[in-house]
Write a protein that holds these residues in place. Structure first.
Motif, PDB file in Angstrom:
ATOM      1  N   SER A  10     -40.667 -49.878 -32.968  1.00 52.23           N
ATOM      2  CA  SER A  10     -41.561 -50.911 -32.473  1.00 52.23           C
ATOM      3  C   SER A  10     -40.766 -51.986 -31.747  1.00 52.23           C
ATOM      4  CB  SER A  10     -42.330 -51.543 -33.640  1.00 52.23           C
ATOM      5  OG  SER A  10     -41.459 -52.293 -34.449  1.00 52.23           O
ATOM      6  N   ALA A  11     -41.462 -52.713 -30.872  1.00 54.80           N
ATOM      7  CA  ALA A  11     -40.825 -53.777 -30.109  1.00 54.80           C
ATOM      8  C   ALA A  11     -40.265 -54.852 -31.033  1.00 54.80           C
ATOM      9  CB  ALA A  11     -41.825 -54.394 -29.134  1.00 54.80           C
ATOM     10  N   SER A  12     -40.995 -55.166 -32.073  1.00 55.08           N
ATOM     11  CA  SER A  12     -40.546 -56.203 -33.005  1.00 55.08           C
ATOM     12  C   SER A  12     -39.293 -55.762 -33.756  1.00 55.08           C
ATOM     13  CB  SER A  12     -41.657 -56.550 -34.001  1.00 55.08           C
ATOM     14  OG  SER A  12     -42.005 -55.423 -34.769  1.00 55.08           O
ATOM     15  N   SER A  13     -39.201 -54.480 -34.102  1.00 53.33           N
ATOM     16  CA  SER A  13     -38.023 -53.967 -34.789  1.00 53.33           C
ATOM     17  C   SER A  13     -36.801 -54.005 -33.884  1.00 53.33           C
ATOM     18  CB  SER A  13     -38.257 -52.536 -35.269  1.00 53.33           C
ATOM     19  OG  SER A  13     -39.286 -52.490 -36.233  1.00 53.33           O
ATOM     20  N   ALA A  14     -37.018 -53.643 -32.617  1.00 51.59           N
ATOM     21  CA  ALA A  14     -35.919 -53.664 -31.652  1.00 51.59           C
ATOM     22  C   ALA A  14     -35.435 -55.089 -31.430  1.00 51.59           C
ATOM     23  CB  ALA A  14     -36.382 -53.065 -30.321  1.00 51.59           C
ATOM     24  N   ALA A  15     -36.393 -56.027 -31.367  1.00 58.27           N
ATOM     25  CA  ALA A  15     -36.034 -57.435 -31.188  1.00 58.27           C
ATOM     26  C   ALA A  15     -35.251 -57.943 -32.388  1.00 58.27           C
ATOM     27  CB  ALA A  15     -37.296 -58.273 -30.983  1.00 58.27           C
ATOM     28  N   SER A  16     -35.662 -57.529 -33.573  1.00 63.19           N
ATOM     29  CA  SER A  16     -34.964 -57.940 -34.793  1.00 63.19           C
ATOM     30  C   SER A  16     -33.537 -57.407 -34.811  1.00 63.19           C
ATOM     31  CB  SER A  16     -35.717 -57.429 -36.028  1.00 63.19           C
ATOM     32  OG  SER A  16     -36.986 -58.035 -36.130  1.00 63.19           O
ATOM     33  N   ALA A  17     -33.378 -56.148 -34.374  1.00 54.20           N
ATOM     34  CA  ALA A  17     -32.047 -55.546 -34.327  1.00 54.20           C
ATOM     35  C   ALA A  17     -31.156 -56.289 -33.337  1.00 54.20           C
ATOM     36  CB  ALA A  17     -32.153 -54.080 -33.930  1.00 54.20           C
ATOM     37  N   LYS A  18     -31.720 -56.643 -32.186  1.00 47.45           N
ATOM     38  CA  LYS A  18     -30.958 -57.363 -31.159  1.00 47.45           C
ATOM     39  C   LYS A  18     -30.519 -58.726 -31.671  1.00 47.45           C
ATOM     40  CE  LYS A  18     -31.209 -59.093 -26.415  1.00 47.45           C
ATOM     41  NZ  LYS A  18     -32.040 -59.230 -25.185  1.00 47.45           N
ATOM     42  N   THR A  19     -31.464 -59.448 -32.301  1.00 45.24           N
ATOM     43  CA  THR A  19     -31.156 -60.780 -32.832  1.00 45.24           C
ATOM     44  C   THR A  19     -30.084 -60.699 -33.911  1.00 45.24           C
ATOM     45  OG1 THR A  19     -33.395 -61.585 -32.373  1.00 45.24           O
ATOM     46  CG2 THR A  19     -32.109 -62.799 -34.010  1.00 45.24           C
ATOM     47  N   ALA A  20     -30.210 -59.695 -34.780  1.00 40.63           N
ATOM     48  CA  ALA A  20     -29.231 -59.524 -35.849  1.00 40.63           C
ATOM     49  C   ALA A  20     -27.836 -59.268 -35.280  1.00 40.63           C
ATOM     50  CB  ALA A  20     -29.647 -58.374 -36.759  1.00 40.63           C
ATOM     51  N   HIS A  21     -27.790 -58.453 -34.230  1.00 35.97           N
ATOM     52  CA  HIS A  21     -26.501 -58.150 -33.602  1.00 35.97           C
ATOM     53  C   HIS A  21     -25.914 -59.389 -32.926  1.00 35.97           C
ATOM     54  CE1 HIS A  21     -23.279 -56.010 -31.730  1.00 35.97           C
ATOM     55  NE2 HIS A  21     -23.704 -56.341 -30.519  1.00 35.97           N
ATOM     56  N   GLN A  22     -26.754 -60.123 -32.202  1.00 38.14           N
ATOM     57  CA  GLN A  22     -26.292 -61.345 -31.548  1.00 38.14           C
ATOM     58  C   GLN A  22     -25.709 -62.314 -32.573  1.00 38.14           C
ATOM     59  OE1 GLN A  22     -29.925 -62.578 -29.588  1.00 38.14           O
ATOM     60  NE2 GLN A  22     -29.265 -61.768 -27.604  1.00 38.14           N
ATOM     61  N   ASN A  23     -26.412 -62.478 -33.676  1.00 37.69           N
ATOM     62  CA  ASN A  23     -25.958 -63.392 -34.725  1.00 37.69           C
ATOM     63  C   ASN A  23     -24.641 -62.934 -35.346  1.00 37.69           C
ATOM     64  OD1 ASN A  23     -28.188 -65.010 -34.330  1.00 37.69           O
ATOM     65  ND2 ASN A  23     -29.368 -64.113 -36.015  1.00 37.69           N
ATOM     66  N   ALA A  24     -24.506 -61.613 -35.505  1.00 38.09           N
ATOM     67  CA  ALA A  24     -23.278 -61.075 -36.082  1.00 38.09           C
ATOM     68  C   ALA A  24     -22.078 -61.350 -35.170  1.00 38.09           C
ATOM     69  CB  ALA A  24     -23.423 -59.575 -36.320  1.00 38.09           C
ATOM     70  N   VAL A  25     -22.266 -61.152 -33.883  1.00 36.90           N
ATOM     71  CA  VAL A  25     -21.194 -61.421 -32.914  1.00 36.90           C
ATOM     72  C   VAL A  25     -20.842 -62.906 -32.906  1.00 36.90           C
ATOM     73  CG1 VAL A  25     -20.602 -61.445 -30.451  1.00 36.90           C
ATOM     74  CG2 VAL A  25     -21.756 -59.457 -31.430  1.00 36.90           C
ATOM     75  N   TYR A  26     -21.870 -63.730 -32.832  1.00 32.22           N
ATOM     76  CA  TYR A  26     -21.669 -65.180 -32.802  1.00 32.22           C
ATOM     77  C   TYR A  26     -20.962 -65.675 -34.070  1.00 32.22           C
ATOM     78  CZ  TYR A  26     -22.790 -70.169 -32.723  1.00 32.22           C
ATOM     79  OH  TYR A  26     -22.710 -71.547 -32.753  1.00 32.22           O
ATOM     80  N   ASN A  27     -21.424 -65.230 -35.219  1.00 30.20           N
ATOM     81  CA  ASN A  27     -20.843 -65.683 -36.485  1.00 30.20           C
ATOM     82  C   ASN A  27     -19.388 -65.232 -36.647  1.00 30.20           C
ATOM     83  OD1 ASN A  27     -23.193 -67.006 -37.272  1.00 30.20           O
ATOM     84  ND2 ASN A  27     -24.019 -65.202 -38.322  1.00 30.20           N
ATOM     85  N   HIS A  28     -19.099 -64.043 -36.132  1.00 31.50           N
ATOM     86  CA  HIS A  28     -17.708 -63.579 -36.214  1.00 31.50           C
ATOM     87  C   HIS A  28     -16.799 -64.454 -35.356  1.00 31.50           C
ATOM     88  CE1 HIS A  28     -14.434 -60.882 -37.036  1.00 31.50           C
ATOM     89  NE2 HIS A  28     -14.226 -60.680 -35.739  1.00 31.50           N
ATOM     90  N   MET A  29     -17.299 -64.841 -34.178  1.00 30.47           N
ATOM     91  CA  MET A  29     -16.535 -65.735 -33.302  1.00 30.47           C
ATOM     92  C   MET A  29     -16.278 -67.066 -34.006  1.00 30.47           C
ATOM     93  SD  MET A  29     -15.150 -66.342 -30.308  1.00 30.47           S
ATOM     94  CE  MET A  29     -14.737 -67.706 -29.215  1.00 30.47           C
ATOM     95  N   MET A  30     -17.300 -67.602 -34.665  1.00 33.48           N
ATOM     96  CA  MET A  30     -17.149 -68.879 -35.357  1.00 33.48           C
ATOM     97  C   MET A  30     -16.136 -68.776 -36.506  1.00 33.48           C
ATOM     98  SD  MET A  30     -19.021 -70.951 -33.660  1.00 33.48           S
ATOM     99  CE  MET A  30     -18.732 -69.939 -32.189  1.00 33.48           C
ATOM    100  N   SER A  31     -16.115 -67.639 -37.173  1.00 32.61           N
ATOM    101  CA  SER A  31     -15.167 -67.460 -38.281  1.00 32.61           C
ATOM    102  C   SER A  31     -13.730 -67.413 -37.758  1.00 32.61           C
ATOM    103  CB  SER A  31     -15.491 -66.187 -39.062  1.00 32.61           C
ATOM    104  OG  SER A  31     -15.228 -65.021 -38.297  1.00 32.61           O
ATOM    105  N   LEU A  32     -13.532 -66.804 -36.585  1.00 33.04           N
ATOM    106  CA  LEU A  32     -12.198 -66.743 -35.993  1.00 33.04           C
ATOM    107  C   LEU A  32     -11.693 -68.136 -35.625  1.00 33.04           C
ATOM    108  CD1 LEU A  32     -12.512 -63.657 -33.599  1.00 33.04           C
ATOM    109  CD2 LEU A  32     -11.238 -63.766 -35.752  1.00 33.04           C
ATOM    110  N   LEU A  33     -12.595 -68.983 -35.150  1.00 34.41           N
ATOM    111  CA  LEU A  33     -12.213 -70.321 -34.700  1.00 34.41           C
ATOM    112  C   LEU A  33     -11.846 -71.266 -35.842  1.00 34.41           C
ATOM    113  CD1 LEU A  33     -14.798 -70.904 -31.816  1.00 34.41           C
ATOM    114  CD2 LEU A  33     -12.340 -70.465 -31.614  1.00 34.41           C
ATOM    115  N   LYS A  34     -12.112 -70.855 -37.065  1.00 38.15           N
ATOM    116  CA  LYS A  34     -11.762 -71.703 -38.210  1.00 38.15           C
ATOM    117  C   LYS A  34     -10.260 -71.749 -38.444  1.00 38.15           C
ATOM    118  CE  LYS A  34     -16.122 -71.070 -40.718  1.00 38.15           C
ATOM    119  NZ  LYS A  34     -16.771 -70.523 -41.946  1.00 38.15           N
TER     120      LYS A  34
END
Length: 314
Positions: free
Chosen positions: A39-63
């Protein structure tokens, strides 16, 4: 409920796999484990989850300052996977880290032994990469590589070599950030490629001074609430002051005769005539400055001095 749970679990799984193994893992997971109809909502959720994972990993590196080079590399390879807002924050947070750690890096370069080696090694046009290739000193290679990979570039002034933030490098990822940060990157890239001063003297032409001031003013006007408005406004204030005073070793007014530099005045006049003072506070101030200058026969009188101090906030 089961279907919903499966979709969320799949989204989380895809995000985790892609973060560790890249786009290929996403494709593999999608072809072997994902349901045929998503479903479109599931795909959107997967995309958001991936974006957040990438972003959060970047923030952890900057610590950790020791992972700054890794953070630079990670951002350049993965910023296309996040939203423009997240991309902008990744850039700005990295810039903050690079600024915070700049003194520590420069302390390494300010050592007499390093300055002496750079004096012998560096030629016009050299950068950290070319210096890495030129030297056979393993410790020097490691120092140059560490600085470059951490987001710095080498400059020289008054006989000393020092690091500054490598803003031109941000050009690689400017298409993945918001409009204001794109513009900010461009402004800072210009400053890095051609610093306005060297040894207390103006190292760009007077026409370029007016061009940069107008660009900075346009940024402040277009993005009054940007995360970097204060920084650009500070830069603009400096250029406004330079426009009416020059620098110590490139004064707008001759120290002996108090007469205005003819080339400088011509550049200011050209900027006013080509632009619209009714739409630019900078040009309006320049016009007023030129008017009072004309009235005083291009000489720095108390009246001229009073105007420029009031106009530039000196």
């Amino acid at each position: 409920m089961k279907s919903s749970k499966s979709a969320v679990t799949a989204a989380a799984l895809i995000a985790a796999i892609s973060l560790q193994a890249g786009a290929g893992a996403i494709h593999a997971a999608g072809t072997t484990a994902a349901p045929k109809v998503v479903s479109a909502s599931s795909a959107a959720s997967a995309k958001t989850a991936h974006q957040n994972a990438v972003y959060n990993h970047m923030m952890s590196l900057l610590k950790s300052p020791t992972k700054q080079a890794e953070a630079v590399s990670y951002m350049e390879k993965n910023i296309y996977q996040v939203s423009p807002w997240q991309g902008s924050m990744m850039v700005l947070k990295l810039e903050n880290a690079e600024k915070a750690n700049l003194d520590a890096w420069n302390n390494k370069f300010f050592k007499d032994s390093i300055q002496s080696k750079l004096m012998k090694l560096m030629k016009s046009g050299d950068d950290l990469t070319s210096l890495i290739n030129k030297t056979s000193d393993k410790n020097l290679k490691a120092l140059f590589k560490g600085a470059r990979d951490s987001g710095y570039t080498l400059q020289t002034s008054e006989g000393s070599f020092y690091l500054v933030l490598d803003y031109p490098r941000f050009q690689k990822i400017r298409s993945y950030v918001s409009a204001d940060i794109k513009s900010y990157i461009d402004i800072m890239t210009t400053e890095t490629k051609a610093p306005f001063a060297n040894d207390g003297a103006l190292s760009i032409g007077w026409t370029e001074v007016t061009k940069r001031a107008l660009s900075q003013e346009a940024f402040v006007k277009s993005f009054p609430h940007s995360n970097r408005t204060a920084q650009v406004k500070s830069l603009y204030t400096m250029y406004l002051s330079i426009s009416m005073s020059g620098l110590n070793n490139t004064p707008l007014f001759d120290y002996d005769t108090k007469k205005a530099d003819a080339k400088a005045k011509a550049a200011l006049q050209a900027a006013v005539s080509k632009g619209d003072p009714s739409k630019s506070a900078y040009l309006k101030k320049l016009k007023g400055f030129l008017d009072v200058l004309e009235k005083n026969n291009d000489v720095l009188t108390p009246e001229v001095d009073k105007y420029r101090k009031a106009a530039s906030g000196m």
